[in-house]
Design a protein around this motif. Structure first.
Motif, PDB file in Angstrom:
ATOM      1  N   GLU A 197      24.733  41.252  19.055  1.00 19.34           N
ATOM      2  CA  GLU A 197      25.459  41.678  20.273  1.00 19.34           C
ATOM      3  C   GLU A 197      25.376  40.326  21.251  1.00 19.34           C
ATOM      4  OE1 GLU A 197      25.280  46.299  20.896  1.00 19.34           O
ATOM      5  OE2 GLU A 197      23.606  45.116  21.772  1.00 19.34           O
ATOM      6  N   HIS A 198      24.481  39.775  21.411  1.00 14.20           N
ATOM      7  CA  HIS A 198      24.132  38.815  22.337  1.00 14.20           C
ATOM      8  C   HIS A 198      24.637  37.202  21.813  1.00 14.20           C
ATOM      9  CE1 HIS A 198      22.010  42.128  24.612  1.00 14.20           C
ATOM     10  NE2 HIS A 198      22.298  41.417  25.688  1.00 14.20           N
ATOM     11  N   THR A 199      24.530  36.881  20.541  1.00 16.12           N
ATOM     12  CA  THR A 199      24.826  35.494  20.217  1.00 16.12           C
ATOM     13  C   THR A 199      25.739  35.499  19.194  1.00 16.12           C
ATOM     14  OG1 THR A 199      23.104  35.763  18.295  1.00 16.12           O
ATOM     15  CG2 THR A 199      22.275  35.052  20.294  1.00 16.12           C
ATOM     16  N   HIS A 200      26.409  36.879  18.716  1.00 17.08           N
ATOM     17  CA  HIS A 200      27.388  36.807  17.321  1.00 17.08           C
ATOM     18  C   HIS A 200      26.664  35.941  16.283  1.00 17.08           C
ATOM     19  CE1 HIS A 200      29.577  38.487  20.921  1.00 17.08           C
ATOM     20  NE2 HIS A 200      29.670  37.368  21.373  1.00 17.08           N
ATOM     21  N   THR A 201      25.553  36.342  15.875  1.00 22.93           N
ATOM     22  CA  THR A 201      24.973  35.610  14.795  1.00 22.93           C
ATOM     23  C   THR A 201      23.997  36.624  14.146  1.00 22.93           C
ATOM     24  OG1 THR A 201      23.051  34.330  15.488  1.00 22.93           O
ATOM     25  CG2 THR A 201      25.158  33.503  15.837  1.00 22.93           C
ATOM     26  N   ILE A 202      24.177  36.570  12.694  1.00 23.98           N
ATOM     27  CA  ILE A 202      23.164  37.420  12.065  1.00 23.98           C
ATOM     28  C   ILE A 202      21.629  36.816  11.946  1.00 23.98           C
ATOM     29  CG2 ILE A 202      22.841  38.301   9.771  1.00 23.98           C
ATOM     30  CD1 ILE A 202      24.432  40.168  11.183  1.00 23.98           C
ATOM     31  N   GLY A 203      20.684  37.528  12.031  1.00 26.57           N
ATOM     32  CA  GLY A 203      19.475  37.095  11.820  1.00 26.57           C
ATOM     33  C   GLY A 203      18.861  38.081  10.688  1.00 26.57           C
ATOM     34  N   GLU A 204      18.154  37.475   9.779  1.00 29.44           N
ATOM     35  CA  GLU A 204      17.417  38.565   8.728  1.00 29.44           C
ATOM     36  C   GLU A 204      16.087  39.180   9.646  1.00 29.44           C
ATOM     37  OE1 GLU A 204      15.363  36.417   5.712  1.00 29.44           O
ATOM     38  OE2 GLU A 204      16.493  35.005   6.307  1.00 29.44           O
ATOM     39  N   GLY A 205      15.587  39.960   8.868  1.00 32.69           N
ATOM     40  CA  GLY A 205      14.371  40.710   9.619  1.00 32.69           C
ATOM     41  C   GLY A 205      13.345  39.699   9.937  1.00 32.69           C
ATOM     42  N   ALA A 206      12.944  39.059   9.057  1.00 34.63           N
ATOM     43  CA  ALA A 206      11.929  37.754   9.231  1.00 34.63           C
ATOM     44  C   ALA A 206      12.430  36.733  10.355  1.00 34.63           C
ATOM     45  CB  ALA A 206      11.513  36.963   8.224  1.00 34.63           C
ATOM     46  N   GLY A 207      13.575  36.699  10.310  1.00 38.98           N
ATOM     47  CA  GLY A 207      14.313  35.727  11.207  1.00 38.98           C
ATOM     48  C   GLY A 207      14.351  35.979  12.757  1.00 38.98           C
ATOM     49  N   VAL A 208      14.327  37.220  13.024  1.00 38.64           N
ATOM     50  CA  VAL A 208      14.407  37.871  14.484  1.00 38.64           C
ATOM     51  C   VAL A 208      12.939  38.268  15.019  1.00 38.64           C
ATOM     52  CG1 VAL A 208      16.708  38.362  14.262  1.00 38.64           C
ATOM     53  CG2 VAL A 208      15.132  40.145  13.843  1.00 38.64           C
ATOM     54  N   ILE A 209      12.026  37.916  14.103  1.00 36.64           N
ATOM     55  CA  ILE A 209      10.811  38.953  14.554  1.00 36.64           C
ATOM     56  C   ILE A 209      10.183  38.349  15.855  1.00 36.64           C
ATOM     57  CG2 ILE A 209       9.190  37.553  13.142  1.00 36.64           C
ATOM     58  CD1 ILE A 209       7.764  39.732  12.263  1.00 36.64           C
ATOM     59  N   GLY A 210      10.399  37.062  16.291  1.00 29.59           N
ATOM     60  CA  GLY A 210       9.919  36.441  17.549  1.00 29.59           C
ATOM     61  C   GLY A 210      10.664  37.346  18.619  1.00 29.59           C
TER      62      GLY A 210
END
Length: 419
Positions: A276-289
């Protein structure tokens, strides 16, 4: 536990980064105003989900293959074991170098990652149900076919390659005070920690794991590596690593300030938030931070300059919709309620009008009548709805109760800051 000094100087890391310039992208690092305001800090994302092959892994793989070629140690090609991202990095790096690439992936690896490896020219073998079983076969094939085995994290050349990510982070913001990095085997965290701490020891570096797969949970406290349950599950498959690296332990013990864990609920919320905020997809591991920051697991202040690494975007497309719904439910924006009403004309219309009065959007309606738990003359209506958040959801439930309706919440959400 004795802490050895890693044999990676800042000079070597810079030399490695220079050698990678033609093979990897200096990914964007952009400040996010909305989330900075929400978290009351300065937050920027390092977009490794926009890296070639979809994750940071190509950095380490490219450097390792270059070193093998320089020393003539490549044998008949290279082989790797991976749940997906390391395999794709190796496949692309080997293809650019003109080497044969073989990857062994667990049978439950995401189909999109399997097909991506094949499209990049790698030979793919599916074996075992976890990374450890895939690794055993890969090492056996390496010995049999004279292939160079590429560790996803426990190799100084791989760590030096991943450090190029940290060097870019510092170059783009020398005033960074906190780096938040996903943690699986420790290659990315080790590389980023070295790159930052060798330039400014005051920078805080925090690694993030999932609650269910957290071998590093107590490592900084007592040096122990926690055993992970064989059936442990997480939507962050990219860091579902049960064996911590020996070399990465040396770096993490010396240069990492904290390790925290987060729940899958928080990760799902972060997938939605990033989209919603960056219009990019992150996988589960990618967004954990980001999940750790949003759930309050990492203390921040308004004086901090935070850089959060989005380490990969290779999410299985079949899971995108489910992950988004999961994240919406976890954040209180998707709700399932059962409401029992009299089975007479007009009552359903009244129920739906009540929902409309609060501007709640209905996605699906289901009737249940004639079942043992539904009294004769009554009907149970299952409503799947979209609300603005937990407060909006609670207003709806309160309104139903004030009208004397029997209401049960079928979707629950994870309280903030809890596992």
């Amino acid at each position: 536990m004795p802490i050895e000094s890693p044999p990676l100087s800042l000079e070597r890391l810079n030399a490695t980064r220079n050698s990678l310039r033609d093979a990897v992208v200096h990914t964007a690092q952009w400040h996010n105003d909305a989330l900075s305001a929400t978290l009351n800090t300065s937050l920027a994302f390092k977009y490794e989900n926009l890296q070639r092959a979809g994750s940071f892994k190509i950095r380490g793989a490219t450097n390792k293959i270059a070193r093998l070629l320089a020393t003539g140690a490549q044998g008949n090609g290279v082989i790797a074991a991976s749940a997906g991202n390391h395999a794709q990095g190796v496949a692309r790096a080997a293809g650019l170098a003109g080497l044969r690439a073989v990857v062994v992936m667990p049978v439950n690896a995401p189909l999109t990652k399997v097909e991506a490896c094949r499209k990049m020219g790698a030979e793919v073998h599916l074996h075992g149900t976890n990374l450890e079983q895939a690794t055993e076969l890969a090492q056996e094939v390496a010995r049999r076919d004279n292939l160079a085995f590429l560790s996803p994290y426990d190799d100084w050349d791989v760590i030096a390659g991943q450090a190029s990510c940290g060097l870019e982070m510092f170059e783009d913001d020398p005033d960074v005070t906190l780096a938040v990095v996903p943690l699986g085997g420790g290659g990315l965290l080790s590389g980023v920690a070295l790159a930052l701490k060798l330039q400014n020891p005051a920078i805080r570096v925090v690694g993030v794991q999932t609650d269910t797969v957290a071998p590093w949970r107590r490592f900084l406290a007592d040096g122990s590596i926690e055993e992970v349950a064989p059936d442990a599950h997480t939507i962050a498959d990219g860091i579902k690593v049960k064996r911590a690296g020996e070399l990465t332990r040396q770096v993490i013990a010396r240069y990492v300030d904290d390790i925290v864990t987060v729940s899958d609920n928080a990760i799902a919320e972060a997938i939605v938030t990033l989209l919603e905020h960056t219009h990019t997809i992150g996988e589960g591991a990618g967004v954990i931070g980001l999940a750790a920051l949003m759930s309050g697991r990492i203390p921040v202040s308004e004086r901090d300059r935070v850089v959060c690494v989005i380490s990969g975007g290779n999410v299985d497309t079949s899971l995108v919709g489910r992950s988004i719904d999961y994240g919406l439910a976890s954040s209180g924006r998707l709700i399932n309620l059962s409401v029992t009403i009299q089975d007479t004309p007009g009552n359903l219309a009244h129920l739906l009008d009540t929902v409309a009065r609060l501007s709640v959007n209905i996605r699906h309606v289901e009737h249940r009548r004639g079942e043992l738990h539904v009294p004769v003359g009554m009907t149970q209506v299952i409503l799947e709805m979209e609300a603005r958040g937990p407060e909006h959801q609670e207003q709806l439930v309160t309104l139903f109760q004030e009208e004397g309706l029997q209401v049960n919440t079928l979707t629950t959400r994870q309280p903030k800051g809890q596992a």
